[in-house]
Design a protein around this motif. Structure first.
Motif, PDB file in Angstrom:
ATOM      1  N   ASN A  94      21.921   3.766  33.501  1.00  0.00           N
ATOM      2  CA  ASN A  94      22.398   2.492  32.948  1.00  0.00           C
ATOM      3  C   ASN A  94      23.017   1.622  34.030  1.00  0.00           C
ATOM      4  O   ASN A  94      22.812   0.403  34.049  1.00  0.00           O
ATOM      5  CB  ASN A  94      23.405   2.739  31.832  1.00  0.00           C
ATOM      6  N   LYS A  95      23.760   2.250  34.924  1.00  0.00           N
ATOM      7  CA  LYS A  95      24.379   1.509  36.028  1.00  0.00           C
ATOM      8  C   LYS A  95      23.299   0.880  36.907  1.00  0.00           C
ATOM      9  O   LYS A  95      23.397  -0.284  37.292  1.00  0.00           O
ATOM     10  CB  LYS A  95      25.260   2.453  36.845  1.00  0.00           C
ATOM     11  N   GLN A  96      22.244   1.655  37.193  1.00  0.00           N
ATOM     12  CA  GLN A  96      21.155   1.132  38.018  1.00  0.00           C
ATOM     13  C   GLN A  96      20.415   0.011  37.289  1.00  0.00           C
ATOM     14  O   GLN A  96      20.040  -0.994  37.898  1.00  0.00           O
ATOM     15  CB  GLN A  96      20.181   2.255  38.395  1.00  0.00           C
ATOM     16  N   LEU A  97      20.213   0.184  35.986  1.00  0.00           N
ATOM     17  CA  LEU A  97      19.560  -0.872  35.213  1.00  0.00           C
ATOM     18  C   LEU A  97      20.375  -2.162  35.239  1.00  0.00           C
ATOM     19  O   LEU A  97      19.819  -3.263  35.358  1.00  0.00           O
ATOM     20  CB  LEU A  97      19.343  -0.415  33.767  1.00  0.00           C
ATOM     21  N   ARG A  98      21.694  -2.027  35.120  1.00  0.00           N
ATOM     22  CA  ARG A  98      22.551  -3.222  35.194  1.00  0.00           C
ATOM     23  C   ARG A  98      22.456  -3.867  36.564  1.00  0.00           C
ATOM     24  O   ARG A  98      22.365  -5.098  36.687  1.00  0.00           O
ATOM     25  CB  ARG A  98      23.998  -2.852  34.867  1.00  0.00           C
ATOM     26  N   LYS A  99      22.460  -3.042  37.622  1.00  0.00           N
ATOM     27  CA  LYS A  99      22.338  -3.583  38.979  1.00  0.00           C
ATOM     28  C   LYS A  99      21.016  -4.327  39.136  1.00  0.00           C
ATOM     29  O   LYS A  99      20.970  -5.423  39.701  1.00  0.00           O
ATOM     30  CB  LYS A  99      22.413  -2.465  40.016  1.00  0.00           C
TER      31      LYS A  99
ATOM     32  N   GLN B 264      24.444   7.618  32.407  1.00  0.00           N
ATOM     33  CA  GLN B 264      25.357   6.577  32.899  1.00  0.00           C
ATOM     34  C   GLN B 264      24.866   6.024  34.229  1.00  0.00           C
ATOM     35  O   GLN B 264      24.919   4.813  34.467  1.00  0.00           O
ATOM     36  CB  GLN B 264      26.773   7.138  33.036  1.00  0.00           C
TER      37      GLN B 264
ATOM     38  N   ALA C 203      19.147  -5.658  36.779  1.00  0.00           N
ATOM     39  CA  ALA C 203      19.154  -6.878  35.964  1.00  0.00           C
ATOM     40  C   ALA C 203      19.968  -7.967  36.654  1.00  0.00           C
ATOM     41  O   ALA C 203      19.553  -9.135  36.693  1.00  0.00           O
ATOM     42  CB  ALA C 203      19.711  -6.587  34.575  1.00  0.00           C
ATOM     43  N   LEU C 204      21.108  -7.591  37.215  1.00  0.00           N
ATOM     44  CA  LEU C 204      21.935  -8.576  37.919  1.00  0.00           C
ATOM     45  C   LEU C 204      21.219  -9.102  39.160  1.00  0.00           C
ATOM     46  O   LEU C 204      21.290 -10.293  39.466  1.00  0.00           O
ATOM     47  CB  LEU C 204      23.283  -7.964  38.308  1.00  0.00           C
TER      48      LEU C 204
END
Length: 106
Positions: free
Chosen positions: A44-49, A41, A51-52
């Motif tokens: 995934n949170k870091q990947l979303r950050k 998790q 990507a954003l």
């Protein structure tokens, strides 16, 4: 008979120990899986950050490019308007001079 009861008691103790060990193993497995889930998790949170952040950076760059283009276009329009104003001003002055000469014979 006594020996059979002793064997049964020992077997029950052995089963109880195995049951406790199994419960401990299950708890350990559950903790490990919970940790793995938490790590995933977090990834995934870091990947979303990330990507954003990339998306935001790209959009900001596009915005800066567009702002520069609009500024250049605005300068061109201002220059064109200045040119039109100057031409119309000269034409108007010439028209007024022509009319004044016609009216007053200068």
């Amino acid at each position: 008979m006594k020996e059979a009861l002793e064997r049964i008691r020992l077997a029950e103790e052995k089963n109880e120990q195995a049951h406790k060990q199994l419960l401990e193993d299950i708890d350990q497995y559950q903790r490990e899986k919970q940790n793995e889930l938490q790590e995933q998790q977090n990834k995934n949170k870091q990947l979303r950050k990330d990507a954003l952040y990339e998306l935001e950076s790209g959009l900001m760059q596009q915005e800066e490019t567009l702002a520069s283009q609009l500024q250049v276009e605005a300068q061109l329009i201002d220059a064109k308007n200045e040119e039109i104003y100057a031409r119309q001003k000269n034409e108007m002055v010439q028209q007024i001079i022509k009319e004044m000469r016609g009216d007053y014979g200068c």
